[in-house]
Design a protein around this motif. Structure first.
Motif, short mmCIF file in Angstrom:
data_model
loop_
_atom_site.label_atom_id
_atom_site.label_comp_id
_atom_site.label_asym_id
_atom_site.label_seq_id
_atom_site.Cartn_x
_atom_site.Cartn_y
_atom_site.Cartn_z
N ALA A 85 -10.57 3.34 4.59
CA ALA A 85 -9.36 3.26 3.78
C ALA A 85 -8.34 4.32 4.19
N ALA A 86 -8.81 5.52 4.49
CA ALA A 86 -7.90 6.59 4.89
C ALA A 86 -7.19 6.25 6.20
N ALA A 87 -7.90 5.60 7.11
CA ALA A 87 -7.29 5.20 8.37
C ALA A 87 -6.19 4.18 8.15
N VAL A 88 -6.43 3.21 7.29
CA VAL A 88 -5.43 2.19 7.00
C VAL A 88 -4.23 2.81 6.29
N TRP A 163 -6.03 -5.09 -0.15
CA TRP A 163 -5.05 -4.99 -1.23
C TRP A 163 -3.95 -3.99 -0.88
N ILE A 164 -4.32 -2.90 -0.25
CA ILE A 164 -3.33 -1.90 0.16
C ILE A 164 -2.31 -2.54 1.11
N HIS A 165 -2.82 -3.19 2.13
CA HIS A 165 -1.96 -3.79 3.15
C HIS A 165 -1.10 -4.91 2.57
N GLN A 166 -1.72 -5.79 1.80
CA GLN A 166 -1.00 -6.93 1.24
C GLN A 166 0.08 -6.47 0.27
N THR A 167 -0.21 -5.45 -0.52
CA THR A 167 0.78 -4.94 -1.47
C THR A 167 1.97 -4.34 -0.76
N VAL A 168 1.72 -3.60 0.30
CA VAL A 168 2.81 -3.01 1.09
C VAL A 168 3.68 -4.10 1.70
N MET A 169 3.03 -5.11 2.31
CA MET A 169 3.80 -6.17 2.95
C MET A 169 4.61 -6.96 1.92
N SER A 170 4.04 -7.18 0.74
CA SER A 170 4.76 -7.90 -0.32
C SER A 170 5.96 -7.08 -0.80
N ALA A 171 5.77 -5.77 -0.95
CA ALA A 171 6.85 -4.90 -1.41
C ALA A 171 7.99 -4.86 -0.40
N VAL A 189 8.59 2.31 -0.46
CA VAL A 189 7.22 1.90 -0.16
C VAL A 189 6.33 3.12 0.08
N LEU A 190 6.88 4.20 0.60
CA LEU A 190 6.09 5.42 0.76
C LEU A 190 5.63 5.95 -0.59
N VAL A 191 6.49 5.88 -1.57
CA VAL A 191 6.11 6.28 -2.94
C VAL A 191 5.03 5.34 -3.47
N LEU A 192 5.18 4.05 -3.18
CA LEU A 192 4.19 3.06 -3.61
C LEU A 192 2.83 3.35 -2.98
N LEU A 193 2.82 3.71 -1.72
CA LEU A 193 1.57 4.02 -1.04
C LEU A 193 0.86 5.20 -1.70
N ASP A 194 1.62 6.22 -2.07
CA ASP A 194 1.02 7.37 -2.77
C ASP A 194 0.39 6.92 -4.08
N GLY A 195 1.09 6.04 -4.80
CA GLY A 195 0.57 5.56 -6.06
C GLY A 195 -0.70 4.74 -5.89
N MET A 196 -0.74 3.92 -4.85
CA MET A 196 -1.93 3.11 -4.59
C MET A 196 -3.11 3.98 -4.21
N GLU A 197 -2.88 5.01 -3.42
CA GLU A 197 -3.98 5.90 -3.04
C GLU A 197 -4.57 6.58 -4.27
N VAL A 204 -14.24 4.12 -2.59
CA VAL A 204 -13.42 3.43 -1.59
C VAL A 204 -12.89 4.42 -0.57
N LEU A 205 -12.37 5.54 -1.04
CA LEU A 205 -11.76 6.52 -0.15
C LEU A 205 -12.78 7.21 0.76
N ASN A 206 -14.05 7.14 0.41
CA ASN A 206 -15.08 7.79 1.21
C ASN A 206 -16.04 6.80 1.85
N TYR A 207 -15.63 5.55 1.96
CA TYR A 207 -16.48 4.52 2.55
C TYR A 207 -16.26 4.45 4.05
N ALA A 208 -17.34 4.34 4.78
CA ALA A 208 -17.30 4.20 6.24
C ALA A 208 -16.59 5.36 6.92
N VAL A 209 -16.97 6.59 6.51
CA VAL A 209 -16.41 7.78 7.16
C VAL A 209 -17.03 7.91 8.54
#
Length: 213
Positions: A85-88, A163-171, A189-197, A204-209
């Motif tokens: 998730a962090a990479a995306v 969901w992160i990617h799709q929400t950004v593209m929709s916005a 959208v940068l503000v939106l990304l902060d809110g989503m994180e 989720v944030l620590n999966y597949a490190v």
């Protein structure tokens, strides 16, 4: 391996047909333009168009392969100590900060989105592409973590990351269709990304490190 003359000509023909079709779709709409009109404008036979593009939707979404595996490429390229998730999130922030056409931050993107909005067949294909993105990412996460075939976690994580990617593209699409400037949409959208994180769980944030080398 160097590209042969025959392969280069086929690639150039395919690209020319695609570019001409895109211009026609943007000018006249997807529904009204026929494959025969595309062939005529490209000065090729209708059979040639169908050889490269089995359906009219393929002409419009001709670069869909790069969309389908984009999240997987970002995940596979994550840094040591970085989760999927962090990479995306990092890659998306980079694209948005750069006001990149890769995420639709460009003049004219509103016309592209309106063509999709006005064509049920394109909306259906877009939904199918989103499903392909999810399935591709799930397979990548399963491989990266060594999850068992019956493990449901990779699919759930793919849904969260997608969901992160799709929400950004929709916005971005909504902002551009509203007549906003790319730079303005980028800042929002940068503000939106902060809110989503902030909304993502620690799991989720620590999966597949990726382990440190």
């Amino acid at each position: 391996m160097a590209e042969g003359l025959r392969e280069r000509k086929k690639r150039e023909t395919r690209q020319r047909i695609s570019d001409i079709a895109t211009g026609l779709f943007l000018e006249h709409g997807f529904v009204t333009v026929t494959m025969a009109e595309v062939a005529d404008a490209a000065d090729v036979s209708v059979n040639t168009v169908y050889n490269y593009f089995p359906a009219k939707e393929d002409l419009f979404f001709d670069r869909s392969r790069g969309i389908v595996d984009r999240l997987s490429r970002w995940v596979r390229g994550r840094r040591a100590g970085e989760s999927a998730a962090a990479a995306v999130l990092r890659e998306l922030r980079g694209e948005v900060e750069a006001v990149s056409p890769g995420v639709g931050l460009m003049e004219g993107y509103d016309r592209f989105m309106r063509v999709i909005h006005d064509a049920p067949a394109l909306r259906s294909r877009l939904w199918s592409l989103q499903q392909e993105v999810h399935d591709d990412l799930e397979a990548t996460l399963r491989g990266e973590t060594g999850a068992a075939p019956d493990d449901t976690v990779p699919g759930l994580m793919a849904g969260q990351i997608g969901w992160i990617h799709q929400t950004v593209m929709s916005a971005v699409g909504r902002g551009m269709m509203a007549g906003r400037k790319p730079g303005e949409v980028s800042r929002e959208v940068l503000v939106l990304l902060d809110g989503m994180e902030d909304l993502l769980s620690e799991k989720v944030l620590n999966y597949a490190v990726r382990a440190a080398e």
